[in-house]
Design a protein around this motif. Sequence first.
Motif, PDB file in Angstrom:
ATOM      1  N   UNK A 367      21.645 -40.365 -32.986  1.00 35.73           N
ATOM      2  CA  UNK A 367      20.844 -41.441 -32.416  1.00 35.73           C
ATOM      3  C   UNK A 367      19.465 -41.507 -33.060  1.00 35.73           C
ATOM      4  N   UNK A 368      18.866 -40.330 -33.305  1.00 36.35           N
ATOM      5  CA  UNK A 368      17.561 -40.307 -33.955  1.00 36.35           C
ATOM      6  C   UNK A 368      17.638 -40.894 -35.361  1.00 36.35           C
ATOM      7  N   UNK A 369      18.727 -40.574 -36.086  1.00 35.39           N
ATOM      8  CA  UNK A 369      18.876 -41.102 -37.435  1.00 35.39           C
ATOM      9  C   UNK A 369      19.055 -42.618 -37.423  1.00 35.39           C
ATOM     10  N   UNK A 370      19.843 -43.109 -36.462  1.00 38.30           N
ATOM     11  CA  UNK A 370      20.023 -44.549 -36.359  1.00 38.30           C
ATOM     12  C   UNK A 370      18.729 -45.260 -36.003  1.00 38.30           C
ATOM     13  N   UNK A 376      13.082 -48.474 -40.280  1.00 38.47           N
ATOM     14  CA  UNK A 376      12.856 -48.710 -41.708  1.00 38.47           C
ATOM     15  C   UNK A 376      13.292 -50.126 -42.096  1.00 38.47           C
ATOM     16  N   UNK A 377      14.404 -50.590 -41.547  1.00 37.76           N
ATOM     17  CA  UNK A 377      14.833 -51.972 -41.828  1.00 37.76           C
ATOM     18  C   UNK A 377      13.839 -52.984 -41.265  1.00 37.76           C
ATOM     19  N   UNK A 378      13.258 -52.712 -40.103  1.00 33.90           N
ATOM     20  CA  UNK A 378      12.267 -53.624 -39.521  1.00 33.90           C
ATOM     21  C   UNK A 378      11.014 -53.683 -40.385  1.00 33.90           C
ATOM     22  N   UNK A 380      10.932 -53.173 -43.584  1.00 28.45           N
ATOM     23  CA  UNK A 380      11.281 -53.894 -44.798  1.00 28.45           C
ATOM     24  C   UNK A 380      11.284 -55.407 -44.546  1.00 28.45           C
ATOM     25  N   UNK A 381      11.774 -55.809 -43.385  1.00 31.87           N
ATOM     26  CA  UNK A 381      11.737 -57.240 -43.060  1.00 31.87           C
ATOM     27  C   UNK A 381      10.303 -57.749 -42.932  1.00 31.87           C
ATOM     28  N   UNK A 382       9.415 -56.961 -42.363  1.00 33.22           N
ATOM     29  CA  UNK A 382       8.004 -57.368 -42.267  1.00 33.22           C
ATOM     30  C   UNK A 382       7.388 -57.531 -43.644  1.00 33.22           C
ATOM     31  N   UNK A 383       7.695 -56.607 -44.553  1.00 33.82           N
ATOM     32  CA  UNK A 383       7.136 -56.735 -45.906  1.00 33.82           C
ATOM     33  C   UNK A 383       7.665 -57.982 -46.596  1.00 33.82           C
ATOM     34  N   UNK A 384       8.950 -58.264 -46.422  1.00 27.95           N
ATOM     35  CA  UNK A 384       9.499 -59.473 -47.029  1.00 27.95           C
ATOM     36  C   UNK A 384       8.877 -60.732 -46.439  1.00 27.95           C
ATOM     37  N   UNK A 385       8.624 -60.720 -45.130  1.00 28.35           N
ATOM     38  CA  UNK A 385       8.017 -61.874 -44.470  1.00 28.35           C
ATOM     39  C   UNK A 385       6.591 -62.101 -44.968  1.00 28.35           C
ATOM     40  N   UNK A 386       5.811 -61.032 -45.104  1.00 31.07           N
ATOM     41  CA  UNK A 386       4.447 -61.169 -45.603  1.00 31.07           C
ATOM     42  C   UNK A 386       4.439 -61.663 -47.046  1.00 31.07           C
TER      43      UNK A 386
END
Length: 479
Positions: A367-370, A376-378, A380-386
């Motif tokens: 669960x911790x790994x998930x 990390x995916x969130x 990455x999405x923020x960086x792509x949005x910016x």
Amino acid sequence: MPSAPTHTAEEAHLLGTMPVDPMDDIELRSVQLQFPNARGSILEACEQRRVPTDKGDVHVAIQGDTAKPAIVTYHDLGLNYATSFAGFFNFPVMRGLLENFCVYHVTAPGQEEGAPTLPEDYVYPTMDDLAAQLLFVLSHFGLKSVIGFGVGAGANILARFAHAHPDKVGALCLINCVSTQSGWIEWGYQSFNARFLRTKGMTQGVIDYLMWHHFGRNPEERNHDLVQMYKQHFERGVNPTNLAMLINAYIHRNDLHLARTPPGTPGTETAATTLKMPVINITGSLSPHVEDTVTFNGRLDPTNSSWMKISDCALVLEEQPAKLAEAFRLFLQGEGYATPLSTPASSPCGTKYHTYSSIFFANFREQQQQAMEERERERERDRQRQLSLRVGNRLRETAINCTNTGGHQQGDNNNADEHSGDEEEDMDLENGNGNGHAAGSGNGNRAYVTTDTSGTLYYGAQSNKIRITENPLPEPVSS
């Protein structure tokens, strides 16, 4: 028929009798034992076998399902599998635990109940030979690896077997284990005992020494009934000649040659190594073998061994069975043998079971790994949005009237030169419609909207650049 006369307390005191309570007889009749004949039940539950070896036959009692992981027990001096382990393995906690195991109770030659006297020309096995006999036991029952459970002399035998064959033993639980050779005092007492057993039988001196060996000093003060039961066993249930042979083999034992330091260390023997499997080393606080267990603990690897001293007892199996059972259960649970699952994993000791705690921590780590991957995916999405807002969205175009000091005239948009390229983009400065035209002056000066390597947009000539932002007031930027 007239009833018996009753007396007052004063009359009873004068007559030397206690006051009569008519309910005493009824209350005493209602007292019953919860587990009557508990020791005899292990004899009925075990399958008796005789295993042939190179030093004679060995008596083995099998308790449980042979398809389950194996526990091999070995008894102490003056005892056998029934008198040494019957009470402990019939303890409620152990009975529930042993549903997942099969116990093989090994008895030394000539030490079982009702054993005939060994022939005079019989050469009794040494301690190393007794340990080597366990290979025949494992081969006879098809066991690849076992869990050892030994007491006193039996613990020494199991430690020898584990040291010589580390691949055959998955774990060890040793009680009052001695790892050194016998001292002068022990050798002297035991030599006299062996001589008396051969010539005079079970004498009172031998019984006293055996009681001290198992219970320490003043055992009657702790458990009088248990002491009387063991004394009766030594007097009636032991073959004196056979016991003398076992005692003689025990006092002539050699050192186990165990060392915690790695081989090659200065001051240590070349062949000295320690036990590789997990070991729990247990003793009682009132036992005469406490110092021997401390010495044995100093020879073990501290990363896979533990030493435990149980208070208020000497014979741990009989005086503190609850504490020993809990320690043994936790030891097996730590090695993964305590709680069965529907899909067991393979292990060097037959079928190895996972514990509930190991499953919990495995799920927790998953669960911790998930959760970490989702964060990390969130990010990455923020960086792509910016990046999309900064590069993909067009900045608001602001019309800037930029003239030279001598005054410039606006040129015709239709006559302006067109300019195309990746690094520069022309803009209509008057209309601000960004159609790709440039504003020119009479002397041919041109103004461009340029982009540097970082993606920032600038307006102006090479000597005077103005950054284009959402702020309508441009900020001069030095070139």
